[in-house]
Design a protein around this motif. Sequence first.
Motif, short mmCIF file in Angstrom:
data_model
loop_
_atom_site.label_atom_id
_atom_site.label_comp_id
_atom_site.label_asym_id
_atom_site.label_seq_id
_atom_site.Cartn_x
_atom_site.Cartn_y
_atom_site.Cartn_z
N THR A 1 5.40 9.16 1.51
CA THR A 1 5.41 9.59 2.90
C THR A 1 5.68 11.09 3.01
O THR A 1 5.04 11.79 3.80
CB THR A 1 6.48 8.83 3.70
N LYS A 2 6.60 11.59 2.17
CA LYS A 2 6.91 13.01 2.20
C LYS A 2 5.73 13.86 1.75
O LYS A 2 5.53 14.97 2.22
CB LYS A 2 8.11 13.31 1.30
N ILE B 1 -14.45 16.02 -8.89
CA ILE B 1 -14.11 15.25 -7.69
C ILE B 1 -12.96 14.32 -8.07
O ILE B 1 -13.06 13.54 -9.03
CB ILE B 1 -15.33 14.48 -7.14
N VAL B 2 -11.85 14.43 -7.32
CA VAL B 2 -10.63 13.74 -7.73
C VAL B 2 -9.95 13.14 -6.50
O VAL B 2 -10.17 13.59 -5.37
CB VAL B 2 -9.66 14.71 -8.44
N PRO B 3 -9.10 12.14 -6.69
CA PRO B 3 -8.31 11.60 -5.57
C PRO B 3 -7.29 12.64 -5.11
O PRO B 3 -6.64 13.29 -5.94
CB PRO B 3 -7.61 10.38 -6.18
N ASP B 4 -7.12 12.80 -3.83
CA ASP B 4 -6.22 13.84 -3.34
C ASP B 4 -4.76 13.51 -3.58
O ASP B 4 -3.90 14.38 -3.43
CB ASP B 4 -6.48 14.15 -1.86
N ILE B 5 -4.44 12.28 -4.01
CA ILE B 5 -3.06 11.96 -4.37
C ILE B 5 -2.59 12.80 -5.56
O ILE B 5 -1.40 13.02 -5.76
CB ILE B 5 -2.93 10.45 -4.70
N GLU C 1 0.83 -1.20 0.00
CA GLU C 1 0.00 0.00 0.00
C GLU C 1 0.87 1.26 0.00
O GLU C 1 1.79 1.40 0.80
CB GLU C 1 -0.93 0.00 1.21
N LEU C 2 0.52 2.17 -0.91
CA LEU C 2 1.20 3.45 -0.98
C LEU C 2 0.41 4.56 -0.30
O LEU C 2 0.98 5.41 0.39
CB LEU C 2 1.45 3.84 -2.44
N ALA C 3 -0.92 4.55 -0.50
CA ALA C 3 -1.74 5.64 0.04
C ALA C 3 -3.20 5.25 -0.05
O ALA C 3 -3.60 4.46 -0.91
CB ALA C 3 -1.50 6.92 -0.76
#
Length: 327
Positions: free
Chosen positions: A311-312, A257-261, A177-179
């Motif tokens: 993470t950053k 509406i979009v993914p916050d990534i 998992e990344l996010a």
Amino acid sequence: MSRALPSLTALKVFEVAGRLRSFSKAAAEMNITQGAVSRQIRALEDELRVRLFVRLTRQVQLSPAGEKYLAEVQAAFRTLEQATAKVREQRTRSILTISVLPSVGSFWLMPRLARFSQRHPEIETRVISSIEPVNLHGGEVDVAIRVGALPGRRYDVDVPRVDLTMMVDWRGVLAEELAPDTLVPVFSPSLTDDPRAVSEPAVIQQLPLIHTTSRPHAWPDWMRACGLAPTNAPRTLEYGHFFMSMEAARQREGVAIVPDILLSGSASQGLVAATGCKVRSAGEYYLLSLNERCNERAISTFRDWAQQEMTKHAPGRAADGLPAPSS
């Protein structure tokens, strides 16, 4: 076809002796006897039928023919050295093929990938953009970044669905998992006279909504998660990918509406995020690779780098980097 070339050893002895202008110094550099140097030079001269050195009492000098030949031999050795270096570089250089979702590739991966290449020049990256399920067993892709739910993972029925399939075949696949996948409405600050009002789900619902084909249930599911009844208004604004929907939002066509990534750096320019209206969906972003290959240097290096980068720029805070509606 045979080539009429002198001995490579004799040529190397000639190059060293000619460069140093001394048989004794050449012998010392090559760790052979001075007699061996003399014999190699004599054999080369006999084969070429030309004198390359003028022997004096206590020294040697290159003849005019020797001067010209030395320059050509040194150029040939440089060419051989360069060719050898290229072969060695190819042997040690790894090619890493990454399959990534189009918008994640455009807004998250590509702005960062140059830093990865600078840090790891021994790894050549090739990026494939696709929303299709990835097949890691086919040999065409080394790692993939996809969004969705792992097999058997369950979510609350009220959270937004992710209408994408990550894998063709899950056998032997390592999913890291990344996010989380978190949806957030974004819009141009000039879309409405009162941007502060666009922080309430009920207000957002009344504005023109920009839909994205790859996530058709994003808006209805978001409304349900916010306690609203999904609207039955026709989808007059629909685009194929999130990056298209975001551009439409910049052009004041409505609210996307979009993914916050996706909301970091230049990708967010000209947009305001309704950060109080974020909703986590039934899926996460994963880095996918085969278990049997996960410890290969290129794959493990990219995995560690991707996790550090995520993470950053944690997606849970990425949308907070956008301007909020001004007070």
